[in-house]
Design an enzyme around this catalytic site. Structure first.
Site, PDB file in Angstrom:
ATOM      1  N   ASP A  94      -7.963  11.036  44.420  1.00  0.00           N
ATOM      2  CA  ASP A  94      -9.134  10.364  44.959  1.00  0.00           C
ATOM      3  C   ASP A  94      -8.925  10.160  46.468  1.00  0.00           C
ATOM      4  OD1 ASP A  94     -11.542   9.006  44.822  1.00  0.00           O
ATOM      5  OD2 ASP A  94     -10.659   7.106  44.159  1.00  0.00           O
ATOM      6  N   GLU A 146     -16.736  15.367  50.606  1.00  0.00           N
ATOM      7  CA  GLU A 146     -17.685  14.272  50.821  1.00  0.00           C
ATOM      8  C   GLU A 146     -18.484  14.478  52.099  1.00  0.00           C
ATOM      9  OE1 GLU A 146     -16.460  10.289  49.860  1.00  0.00           O
ATOM     10  OE2 GLU A 146     -17.749   9.380  51.392  1.00  0.00           O
ATOM     11  N   HIS A 190     -17.894   0.904  48.094  1.00  0.00           N
ATOM     12  CA  HIS A 190     -16.593   0.622  47.489  1.00  0.00           C
ATOM     13  C   HIS A 190     -16.330  -0.885  47.349  1.00  0.00           C
ATOM     14  CE1 HIS A 190     -15.391   4.814  48.995  1.00  0.00           C
ATOM     15  NE2 HIS A 190     -15.311   4.869  47.683  1.00  0.00           N
ATOM     16  N   GLY A 191     -15.551  -1.244  46.335  1.00  0.00           N
ATOM     17  CA  GLY A 191     -15.063  -2.616  46.210  1.00  0.00           C
ATOM     18  C   GLY A 191     -15.946  -3.520  45.365  1.00  0.00           C
ATOM     19  N   GLY A 235     -17.830   4.496  44.456  1.00  0.00           N
ATOM     20  CA  GLY A 235     -18.224   3.098  44.630  1.00  0.00           C
ATOM     21  C   GLY A 235     -19.278   2.663  43.629  1.00  0.00           C
ATOM     22  N   SER A 237     -18.950   0.851  40.650  1.00  0.00           N
ATOM     23  CA  SER A 237     -18.705  -0.239  39.712  1.00  0.00           C
ATOM     24  C   SER A 237     -19.926  -1.148  39.683  1.00  0.00           C
ATOM     25  CB  SER A 237     -17.467  -1.036  40.135  1.00  0.00           C
ATOM     26  OG  SER A 237     -16.301  -0.381  39.690  1.00  0.00           O
ATOM     27  N   ASN A 277     -17.490   7.313  39.727  1.00  0.00           N
ATOM     28  CA  ASN A 277     -16.188   6.666  39.924  1.00  0.00           C
ATOM     29  C   ASN A 277     -16.255   5.170  39.633  1.00  0.00           C
ATOM     30  OD1 ASN A 277     -15.569   9.171  40.893  1.00  0.00           O
ATOM     31  ND2 ASN A 277     -14.912   8.475  42.916  1.00  0.00           N
ATOM     32  N   ASP A 279     -13.682   1.868  39.464  1.00  0.00           N
ATOM     33  CA  ASP A 279     -12.357   1.318  39.723  1.00  0.00           C
ATOM     34  C   ASP A 279     -12.403  -0.212  39.685  1.00  0.00           C
ATOM     35  OD1 ASP A 279      -9.756   0.843  40.462  1.00  0.00           O
ATOM     36  OD2 ASP A 279      -9.903   1.714  42.452  1.00  0.00           O
ATOM     37  N   SER A 280     -13.262  -0.788  40.510  1.00  0.00           N
ATOM     38  CA  SER A 280     -13.302  -2.257  40.620  1.00  0.00           C
ATOM     39  C   SER A 280     -13.575  -2.929  39.276  1.00  0.00           C
ATOM     40  CB  SER A 280     -14.384  -2.689  41.610  1.00  0.00           C
ATOM     41  OG  SER A 280     -14.077  -2.227  42.899  1.00  0.00           O
TER      42      SER A 280
HETATM   43 ZN   LIG Z   1     -14.330   6.435  46.603  1.00  0.00          ZN
END
Ligand SMILES: [Zn+2]
Length: 333
Positions: A94, A146, A190-191, A235, A237, A277, A279-280
């Site tokens: 990633d 990207e 993201h986050g 990003g 989530s 994607n 992740d968070s």
């Molecule tokens: Zn990313």
């Protein structure tokens, strides 16, 4: 040099073609440790969903690339043990930020890499992406690139402002780089703090923040320019409020954390978006479960007694994403 094929992994080519044609998306879950990996594999095996195991540069530094590689190899065997006859598992880098990092992952058994040169000027992005593609394709490793900039913070990737992908650039970019899939910017971030309160409205009933909608018009423009080409959303989530509440009720402090509503991701999954994607959300699930144990059972000090519940909670989350959001269940029997 080890080929991912020897490890039982697959690249993304066929997986993405089927996902685009079938109107679903493949989950890309980040992992740093054993419990996350167990939860991902259990959820994927139970739902028979193809899955992408993602390793960020930060995860690689945290856990060690060699160890992560063997964990992915072990994951294939573990999946079979769980009764998944033909596991479709990708090991993906990633946000690779250099040719050297991407090459190192290709040489170490990754089946897919991302080269993210989106912060560089357009021509430099093309040149670096092309270089990675030329190397990776020699070993049948697929490459994600990207175009456009996402806001937010994730490991070492951060940007203050987002810039939507320009649809007029995508044909030129995809053709000249030869990339296999393209991460675009249409308002994901993201986050766990994807949007500032000023960017959101507030639901008068619950008082919760409602984020601005994704730019589906930009996505549709891109789809028109590159019919059938695999598109990736980073990003993505959703920052489930029940986890934020559990964390805050048990000594945490995550005010106004907000993510992408799942209905919008469900809609995106039906388009050319074939990789989402996440992740968070798993970080939040894990933290919520651990905080709850620490708060309710202050005498507990056996890590299995709090990492176990964390693993169960993550598995629940992954299964929910696979079945209710991405629609990838039953696609890898
Ligand atoms: Zn990313």
């Amino acid at each position: 040099m080890v080929s991912y094929k020897e490890l039982g992994l697959v690249n993304t080519r066929e997986m993405f073609a089927k996902a685009v044609a079938g109107g679903y998306a493949i989950p890309a879950f980040n992992f740093n440790n054993m419990e996350q990996l167990q939860a991902i594999i259990q959820a994927s095996a139970e739902t028979k969903s193809p899955v992408i195991l993602q390793v960020s540069k930060g995860a690689r530094n945290y856990a060690n690339q060699t160890l992560l590689r063997y964990m992915a190899e072990g994951a294939v065997e573990y999946a079979k043990e769980l009764g998944w006859e033909h596991p479709q598992i990708v090991l993906h880098l990633d946000h690779g930020d250099s040719f050297e990092l991407c090459k190192s992952c290709v040489d170490m058994g990754f089946s897919s890499v991302m080269i993210d040169a989106s912060s560089k000027p357009y021509e430099e992005n093309i040149a670096l992406t092309k270089k990675v593609v030329e190397y990776a394709h020699q070993f049948d490793v697929t490459v994600e690139a990207e175009l456009g900039v996402l806001a937010g913070v994730e490991d070492e990737v951060s940007a203050e402002e987002s810039h939507y992908t320009k649809p007029e650039e995508v044909i030129d970019f995809a053709t000249r780089t030869g990339c296999d899939s393209l991460a675009i910017s249409i308002g994901t971030s993201h986050g766990a703090y994807k949007f500032t309160p000023e960017q959101c409205t507030r639901d008068p009933k619950t008082g919760r923040l409602v984020p601005p909608p994704l730019a589906f018009n930009v996505l549709h423009e891109i789809e028109k320019k590159l019919p059938g080409f695999p598109i990736v959303l980073h990003g993505s989530s959703s920052v489930p409020q029940e986890y934020v509440d559990i964390i805050n009720e048990h000594g945490g402090k995550l005010p106004d954390a907000v993510g992408i509503p799942e209905e919008q991701l469900r809609e995106a999954s039906k388009s050319a978006v074939c990789k989402i994607n996440i992740d968070s959300d798993s970080r939040l699930a894990m933290t919520a479960a651990i905080r709850k144990v620490f708060d309710e059972k202050p005498g507990e000090f056996d890590p299995r007694k709090y990492l176990g519940p964390a693993r169960d909670e993550m598995k629940k989350l992954y299964m929910h994403k696979i079945v209710n959001v991405l629609g990838s269940d039953g696609k890898a029997l």
